[in-house]
Scaffold this motif. Structure first.
Motif, PDB file in Angstrom:
ATOM      1  N   ALA A  82       0.768  -1.044   0.091  1.00  0.00           N
ATOM      2  CA  ALA A  82      -0.054  -0.031   0.100  1.00  0.00           C
ATOM      3  C   ALA A  82       0.803   1.368  -0.042  1.00  0.00           C
ATOM      4  CB  ALA A  82      -0.863   0.034   1.350  1.00  0.00           C
ATOM      5  N   GLY A  83       2.148   1.398   0.748  1.00  0.00           N
ATOM      6  CA  GLY A  83       2.824   2.264   0.612  1.00  0.00           C
ATOM      7  C   GLY A  83       3.636   2.544  -0.465  1.00  0.00           C
ATOM      8  N   LEU A  84       3.809   1.466  -1.356  1.00  0.00           N
ATOM      9  CA  LEU A  84       4.525   1.694  -2.588  1.00  0.00           C
ATOM     10  C   LEU A  84       3.350   2.218  -3.430  1.00  0.00           C
ATOM     11  CD1 LEU A  84       6.725  -1.588  -2.722  1.00  0.00           C
ATOM     12  CD2 LEU A  84       7.597   0.659  -2.380  1.00  0.00           C
ATOM     13  N   ALA A  85       2.388   1.749  -3.594  1.00  0.00           N
ATOM     14  CA  ALA A  85       1.298   2.222  -4.417  1.00  0.00           C
ATOM     15  C   ALA A  85       0.860   3.706  -4.328  1.00  0.00           C
ATOM     16  CB  ALA A  85      -0.104   1.310  -4.295  1.00  0.00           C
ATOM     17  N   LYS A  86       0.899   4.078  -3.018  1.00  0.00           N
ATOM     18  CA  LYS A  86       0.801   5.509  -2.709  1.00  0.00           C
ATOM     19  C   LYS A  86       2.134   6.355  -3.092  1.00  0.00           C
ATOM     20  CE  LYS A  86       0.000   8.719   1.055  1.00  0.00           C
ATOM     21  NZ  LYS A  86       0.278   8.990   2.705  1.00  0.00           N
ATOM     22  N   SER A  87       3.357   6.069  -2.853  1.00  0.00           N
ATOM     23  CA  SER A  87       4.180   6.764  -3.660  1.00  0.00           C
ATOM     24  C   SER A  87       4.126   6.753  -5.048  1.00  0.00           C
ATOM     25  CB  SER A  87       5.523   6.065  -3.002  1.00  0.00           C
ATOM     26  OG  SER A  87       5.876   4.765  -3.603  1.00  0.00           O
ATOM     27  N   GLN A  88       3.938   5.729  -5.658  1.00  0.00           N
ATOM     28  CA  GLN A  88       3.791   5.584  -7.262  1.00  0.00           C
ATOM     29  C   GLN A  88       2.571   6.296  -7.625  1.00  0.00           C
ATOM     30  OE1 GLN A  88       5.971   4.302  -9.357  1.00  0.00           O
ATOM     31  NE2 GLN A  88       4.523   4.774 -11.230  1.00  0.00           N
ATOM     32  N   ALA A  89       1.464   6.668  -6.902  1.00  0.00           N
ATOM     33  CA  ALA A  89       0.527   7.508  -7.250  1.00  0.00           C
ATOM     34  C   ALA A  89       0.840   9.156  -7.132  1.00  0.00           C
ATOM     35  CB  ALA A  89      -0.847   7.202  -6.549  1.00  0.00           C
ATOM     36  N   GLU A  90       1.698   9.339  -6.178  1.00  0.00           N
ATOM     37  CA  GLU A  90       1.971  10.683  -6.008  1.00  0.00           C
ATOM     38  C   GLU A  90       2.918  10.920  -7.245  1.00  0.00           C
ATOM     39  OE1 GLU A  90       3.644  10.501  -2.319  1.00  0.00           O
ATOM     40  OE2 GLU A  90       1.692  11.000  -0.954  1.00  0.00           O
ATOM     41  N   ILE A  91       3.909  10.162  -7.507  1.00  0.00           N
ATOM     42  CA  ILE A  91       4.697  10.358  -8.689  1.00  0.00           C
ATOM     43  C   ILE A  91       4.107  10.631  -9.887  1.00  0.00           C
ATOM     44  CG2 ILE A  91       6.707   9.360 -10.101  1.00  0.00           C
ATOM     45  CD1 ILE A  91       7.521   8.065  -7.527  1.00  0.00           C
ATOM     46  N   GLU A  92       2.857   9.867 -10.112  1.00  0.00           N
ATOM     47  CA  GLU A  92       2.031  10.050 -11.433  1.00  0.00           C
ATOM     48  C   GLU A  92       1.333  11.195 -11.452  1.00  0.00           C
ATOM     49  OE1 GLU A  92      -0.027   6.341 -11.836  1.00  0.00           O
ATOM     50  OE2 GLU A  92       1.698   5.288 -12.250  1.00  0.00           O
ATOM     51  N   ALA A  93       0.863  11.624 -10.243  1.00  0.00           N
ATOM     52  CA  ALA A  93       0.262  13.096 -10.151  1.00  0.00           C
ATOM     53  C   ALA A  93       1.188  14.081 -10.356  1.00  0.00           C
ATOM     54  CB  ALA A  93      -0.398  13.043  -8.760  1.00  0.00           C
ATOM     55  N   GLN A  94       2.430  13.873  -9.854  1.00  0.00           N
ATOM     56  CA  GLN A  94       3.181  15.256 -10.103  1.00  0.00           C
ATOM     57  C   GLN A  94       3.540  15.085 -11.642  1.00  0.00           C
ATOM     58  OE1 GLN A  94       6.690  14.242  -7.523  1.00  0.00           O
ATOM     59  NE2 GLN A  94       5.455  14.981  -5.570  1.00  0.00           N
ATOM     60  N   ILE A 131       0.465  19.149 -17.674  1.00  0.00           N
ATOM     61  CA  ILE A 131      -0.601  20.112 -17.976  1.00  0.00           C
ATOM     62  C   ILE A 131       0.277  21.639 -17.746  1.00  0.00           C
ATOM     63  CG2 ILE A 131      -2.674  21.202 -16.905  1.00  0.00           C
ATOM     64  CD1 ILE A 131      -3.210  18.222 -15.692  1.00  0.00           C
ATOM     65  N   GLN A 132       1.062  21.741 -16.846  1.00  0.00           N
ATOM     66  CA  GLN A 132       1.794  23.171 -16.759  1.00  0.00           C
ATOM     67  C   GLN A 132       2.304  23.403 -18.048  1.00  0.00           C
ATOM     68  OE1 GLN A 132       3.651  22.777 -13.027  1.00  0.00           O
ATOM     69  NE2 GLN A 132       1.886  23.349 -12.192  1.00  0.00           N
ATOM     70  N   SER A 133       3.062  22.381 -18.581  1.00  0.00           N
ATOM     71  CA  SER A 133       4.019  22.558 -19.735  1.00  0.00           C
ATOM     72  C   SER A 133       3.004  22.720 -20.992  1.00  0.00           C
ATOM     73  CB  SER A 133       4.897  21.446 -20.118  1.00  0.00           C
ATOM     74  OG  SER A 133       4.051  20.527 -20.343  1.00  0.00           O
ATOM     75  N   ALA A 134       1.677  22.216 -21.148  1.00  0.00           N
ATOM     76  CA  ALA A 134       0.968  22.415 -22.199  1.00  0.00           C
ATOM     77  C   ALA A 134       0.298  23.829 -22.045  1.00  0.00           C
ATOM     78  CB  ALA A 134      -0.131  21.380 -22.034  1.00  0.00           C
ATOM     79  N   ASN A 135       0.401  24.484 -20.995  1.00  0.00           N
ATOM     80  CA  ASN A 135      -0.300  25.870 -20.854  1.00  0.00           C
ATOM     81  C   ASN A 135       0.392  26.962 -21.461  1.00  0.00           C
ATOM     82  OD1 ASN A 135      -1.958  27.788 -19.975  1.00  0.00           O
ATOM     83  ND2 ASN A 135      -1.172  27.966 -17.792  1.00  0.00           N
ATOM     84  N   VAL A 136       0.219  27.029 -22.743  1.00  0.00           N
ATOM     85  CA  VAL A 136       1.007  27.897 -23.581  1.00  0.00           C
ATOM     86  C   VAL A 136      -0.070  29.227 -23.787  1.00  0.00           C
ATOM     87  CG1 VAL A 136       2.142  28.225 -25.846  1.00  0.00           C
ATOM     88  CG2 VAL A 136       2.136  26.034 -24.704  1.00  0.00           C
ATOM     89  N   THR A 137       0.736  30.438 -23.829  1.00  0.00           N
ATOM     90  CA  THR A 137       0.155  31.504 -24.036  1.00  0.00           C
ATOM     91  C   THR A 137       0.009  31.856 -25.443  1.00  0.00           C
ATOM     92  OG1 THR A 137       0.813  32.445 -22.014  1.00  0.00           O
ATOM     93  CG2 THR A 137       0.003  34.191 -23.596  1.00  0.00           C
ATOM     94  N   VAL A 138      -1.162  31.925 -26.132  1.00  0.00           N
ATOM     95  CA  VAL A 138      -1.495  32.316 -27.491  1.00  0.00           C
ATOM     96  C   VAL A 138      -1.415  33.729 -27.771  1.00  0.00           C
ATOM     97  CG1 VAL A 138      -2.886  31.818 -29.680  1.00  0.00           C
ATOM     98  CG2 VAL A 138      -2.568  30.166 -27.799  1.00  0.00           C
TER      99      VAL A 138
END
Length: 67
Positions: free
Chosen positions: A24-36, A42-49
């Protein structure tokens, strides 16, 4: 001599619990890494047109057709 089925030895139960907690601990840390990673994507796709050059309202309002 007696044989019992579907019973757990206390040591095995503790081992199973410890493995479950570690998993469960490993799954939680993996989920946190994927969320980051998702947030960075998403932030890299935020391009000002930037708006296109100045346009004129009359552009395309007069069409000459010869037959």
């Amino acid at each position: 001599m007696s044989i019992t089925m579907n019973t757990s030895h206390p040591a095995m139960t503790q081992t199973d619990t410890a493995q479950g907690i570690k998993t469960a601990g490993l799954a939680k840390s993996q989920a946190e890494i994927e969320a980051q990673m998702a947030l960075k994507l998403i932030q890299s796709a935020n391009v000002t047109v930037q708006p296109a050059g100045a346009s004129t309202e009359a552009l395309g309002s007069i069409v000459n057709i010869s037959v």
